[in-house]
Scaffold this motif. Structure first.
Motif, PDB file in Angstrom:
ATOM      1  N   MET A 134      -1.841  64.694   8.589  1.00 27.22           N
ATOM      2  CA  MET A 134      -0.441  64.513   8.974  1.00 27.22           C
ATOM      3  C   MET A 134      -0.122  63.078   9.365  1.00 27.22           C
ATOM      4  SD  MET A 134       0.326  68.052  10.924  1.00 27.22           S
ATOM      5  CE  MET A 134       2.048  67.678  10.988  1.00 27.22           C
ATOM      6  N   GLY A 135      -1.100  62.354   9.895  1.00 25.91           N
ATOM      7  CA  GLY A 135      -0.888  60.975  10.304  1.00 25.91           C
ATOM      8  C   GLY A 135      -0.308  60.875  11.712  1.00 25.91           C
ATOM      9  N   ILE A 136      -0.244  59.655  12.171  1.00 27.43           N
ATOM     10  CA  ILE A 136       0.363  59.344  13.463  1.00 27.43           C
ATOM     11  C   ILE A 136       1.737  58.767  13.164  1.00 27.43           C
ATOM     12  CG2 ILE A 136       0.210  57.912  15.541  1.00 27.43           C
ATOM     13  CD1 ILE A 136      -2.833  57.828  15.119  1.00 27.43           C
ATOM     14  N   PRO A 137       2.784  59.309  13.770  1.00 25.13           N
ATOM     15  CA  PRO A 137       4.125  58.765  13.510  1.00 25.13           C
ATOM     16  C   PRO A 137       4.181  57.269  13.849  1.00 25.13           C
ATOM     17  CG  PRO A 137       4.258  60.790  14.802  1.00 25.13           C
ATOM     18  CD  PRO A 137       2.810  60.412  14.719  1.00 25.13           C
ATOM     19  N   GLU A 138       5.039  56.564  13.148  1.00 21.98           N
ATOM     20  CA  GLU A 138       5.169  55.120  13.344  1.00 21.98           C
ATOM     21  C   GLU A 138       5.424  54.765  14.804  1.00 21.98           C
ATOM     22  OE1 GLU A 138       7.764  51.356  11.673  1.00 21.98           O
ATOM     23  OE2 GLU A 138       7.760  53.231  10.551  1.00 21.98           O
ATOM     24  N   GLU A 139       6.241  55.570  15.484  1.00 24.48           N
ATOM     25  CA  GLU A 139       6.533  55.296  16.897  1.00 24.48           C
ATOM     26  C   GLU A 139       5.269  55.415  17.739  1.00 24.48           C
ATOM     27  OE1 GLU A 139       8.152  58.127  15.389  1.00 24.48           O
ATOM     28  OE2 GLU A 139       9.644  56.788  14.531  1.00 24.48           O
ATOM     29  N   GLY A 140       4.423  56.375  17.393  1.00 19.01           N
ATOM     30  CA  GLY A 140       3.164  56.566  18.112  1.00 19.01           C
ATOM     31  C   GLY A 140       2.222  55.397  17.916  1.00 19.01           C
ATOM     32  N   ARG A 141       2.144  54.899  16.681  1.00 23.89           N
ATOM     33  CA  ARG A 141       1.296  53.723  16.418  1.00 23.89           C
ATOM     34  C   ARG A 141       1.851  52.497  17.120  1.00 23.89           C
ATOM     35  NH1 ARG A 141       1.771  55.587  11.157  1.00 23.89           N
ATOM     36  NH2 ARG A 141       2.915  53.716  10.612  1.00 23.89           N
ATOM     37  N   ALA A 142       3.172  52.352  17.140  1.00 22.24           N
ATOM     38  CA  ALA A 142       3.790  51.217  17.834  1.00 22.24           C
ATOM     39  C   ALA A 142       3.460  51.274  19.322  1.00 22.24           C
ATOM     40  CB  ALA A 142       5.302  51.206  17.620  1.00 22.24           C
ATOM     41  N   TYR A 143       3.531  52.473  19.901  1.00 20.47           N
ATOM     42  CA  TYR A 143       3.221  52.637  21.317  1.00 20.47           C
ATOM     43  C   TYR A 143       1.751  52.289  21.578  1.00 20.47           C
ATOM     44  CZ  TYR A 143       2.616  54.759  25.889  1.00 20.47           C
ATOM     45  OH  TYR A 143       2.314  54.972  27.201  1.00 20.47           O
ATOM     46  N   LEU A 144       0.855  52.770  20.722  1.00 21.00           N
ATOM     47  CA  LEU A 144      -0.567  52.450  20.878  1.00 21.00           C
ATOM     48  C   LEU A 144      -0.787  50.936  20.834  1.00 21.00           C
ATOM     49  CD1 LEU A 144      -2.263  55.181  18.656  1.00 21.00           C
ATOM     50  CD2 LEU A 144      -2.505  54.915  21.131  1.00 21.00           C
ATOM     51  N   GLY A 145      -0.106  50.276  19.904  1.00 22.80           N
ATOM     52  CA  GLY A 145      -0.224  48.822  19.793  1.00 22.80           C
ATOM     53  C   GLY A 145       0.282  48.102  21.030  1.00 22.80           C
ATOM     54  N   MET A 146       1.402  48.569  21.568  1.00 24.87           N
ATOM     55  CA  MET A 146       1.955  47.948  22.782  1.00 24.87           C
ATOM     56  C   MET A 146       1.027  48.151  23.974  1.00 24.87           C
ATOM     57  SD  MET A 146       6.075  48.538  22.661  1.00 24.87           S
ATOM     58  CE  MET A 146       5.982  50.310  22.572  1.00 24.87           C
ATOM     59  N   MET A 147       0.288  49.252  23.972  1.00 29.04           N
ATOM     60  CA  MET A 147      -0.625  49.542  25.073  1.00 29.04           C
ATOM     61  C   MET A 147      -1.944  48.786  24.936  1.00 29.04           C
ATOM     62  SD  MET A 147       1.060  51.445  27.086  1.00 29.04           S
ATOM     63  CE  MET A 147      -0.231  51.919  28.178  1.00 29.04           C
ATOM     64  N   GLY A 148      -2.142  48.113  23.784  1.00 32.39           N
ATOM     65  CA  GLY A 148      -3.351  47.318  23.609  1.00 32.39           C
ATOM     66  C   GLY A 148      -4.417  47.959  22.743  1.00 32.39           C
ATOM     67  N   PHE A 149      -4.109  49.095  22.116  1.00 37.47           N
ATOM     68  CA  PHE A 149      -5.085  49.750  21.238  1.00 37.47           C
ATOM     69  C   PHE A 149      -5.169  48.991  19.922  1.00 37.47           C
ATOM     70  CE2 PHE A 149      -6.407  52.648  17.924  1.00 37.47           C
ATOM     71  CZ  PHE A 149      -7.441  53.356  18.507  1.00 37.47           C
ATOM     72  N   ARG A 150      -6.391  48.684  19.507  1.00 34.81           N
ATOM     73  CA  ARG A 150      -6.582  48.107  18.176  1.00 34.81           C
ATOM     74  C   ARG A 150      -8.016  48.304  17.729  1.00 34.81           C
ATOM     75  NH1 ARG A 150      -6.950  41.648  18.109  1.00 34.81           N
ATOM     76  NH2 ARG A 150      -8.797  41.578  19.391  1.00 34.81           N
ATOM     77  N   VAL A 151      -8.182  48.282  16.427  1.00 37.37           N
ATOM     78  CA  VAL A 151      -9.472  48.517  15.795  1.00 37.37           C
ATOM     79  C   VAL A 151      -9.893  47.227  15.113  1.00 37.37           C
ATOM     80  CG1 VAL A 151     -10.683  49.880  14.047  1.00 37.37           C
ATOM     81  CG2 VAL A 151      -8.853  50.927  15.409  1.00 37.37           C
ATOM     82  N   VAL A 152     -11.116  46.792  15.365  1.00 37.62           N
ATOM     83  CA  VAL A 152     -11.641  45.574  14.746  1.00 37.62           C
ATOM     84  C   VAL A 152     -12.711  45.995  13.739  1.00 37.62           C
ATOM     85  CG1 VAL A 152     -12.762  43.353  15.139  1.00 37.62           C
ATOM     86  CG2 VAL A 152     -11.232  44.296  16.891  1.00 37.62           C
ATOM     87  N   ILE A 153     -12.504  45.573  12.474  1.00 34.07           N
ATOM     88  CA  ILE A 153     -13.465  45.912  11.419  1.00 34.07           C
ATOM     89  C   ILE A 153     -14.029  44.639  10.798  1.00 34.07           C
ATOM     90  CG2 ILE A 153     -12.355  48.116  10.893  1.00 34.07           C
ATOM     91  CD1 ILE A 153     -11.141  46.824   8.382  1.00 34.07           C
ATOM     92  N   ASN A 154     -15.185  44.770  10.144  1.00 31.88           N
ATOM     93  CA  ASN A 154     -15.743  43.628   9.424  1.00 31.88           C
ATOM     94  C   ASN A 154     -15.326  43.709   7.954  1.00 31.88           C
ATOM     95  OD1 ASN A 154     -17.465  45.460   8.142  1.00 31.88           O
ATOM     96  ND2 ASN A 154     -19.248  44.902   9.366  1.00 31.88           N
ATOM     97  N   LEU A 155     -15.856  42.823   7.146  1.00 36.78           N
ATOM     98  CA  LEU A 155     -15.470  42.737   5.732  1.00 36.78           C
ATOM     99  C   LEU A 155     -15.844  43.970   4.924  1.00 36.78           C
ATOM    100  CD1 LEU A 155     -16.526  39.034   5.051  1.00 36.78           C
ATOM    101  CD2 LEU A 155     -14.232  39.926   5.458  1.00 36.78           C
ATOM    102  N   HIS A 156     -16.771  44.758   5.456  1.00 37.42           N
ATOM    103  CA  HIS A 156     -17.235  45.944   4.732  1.00 37.42           C
ATOM    104  C   HIS A 156     -16.569  47.229   5.234  1.00 37.42           C
ATOM    105  CE1 HIS A 156     -20.199  43.317   2.971  1.00 37.42           C
ATOM    106  NE2 HIS A 156     -20.521  42.913   4.187  1.00 37.42           N
TER     107      HIS A 156
END
Length: 140
Positions: free
Chosen positions: A101-123
């Motif tokens: 179903m995914g995370i609604p855009e508003e939910g992702r925006a809220y997560l981003g404002m709260m400081g949530f982020r994922v760091v990935i490498n080149l692989h």
């Protein structure tokens, strides 16, 4: 197969550069810029790594999480806590639904404002997940 990248807008590379989301056919991919070469990483691979990380963070804390969730919802009774705790014990099923179903855009925006982020490498391997700091019990 997921129809969208679960953490679109919340993924960055090792150099703190935002990772773009594109579709290859109907498969969402995170695109990492590798010195001009655009590496397409299936979003499901990254998303499942993040969900596995979340599962590990919750493991062993289901009772506390259900208690706090029930309290936040204003449903602080034994039956509500038991229902929430049961949902947490079946978290893999919840994650499968979330992938579909995914995370609604508003939910992702809220997560981003709260400081949530994922760091990935080149692989496409998750290096770390930054999450908002949880307030201690003293800050009420």
């Amino acid at each position: 197969m997921p129809r969208q990248a679960l953490f679109a807008g919340l993924v960055v590379d090792e150099f703190d550069q935002p990772v773009e989301v594109v579709y290859v056919g109907d498969e969402p991919c995170y695109v990492v810029n590798d010195q001009g070469f655009r590496r397409h990483i299936p979003a499901e691979e990254v998303d499942r790594q993040v969900l596995a990380w979340m599962r590990e963070q919750m493991r062993g804390h289901e009772d506390l999480i259900s208690e706090q969730t029930a309290h936040m919802l204003g449903q602080d009774d034994i039956f509500s806590r038991a229902m929430i705790e049961q949902q947490l014990k079946n978290i893999d099923q919840q994650f499968e639904q979330l992938l579909n179903m995914g995370i609604p855009e508003e939910g992702r925006a809220y997560l981003g404002m709260m400081g949530f982020r994922v760091v990935i490498n080149l692989h496409g391997e998750v290096i770390r997940v930054d999450q908002p700091a949880m307030p201690s019990g003293d800050e009420e």
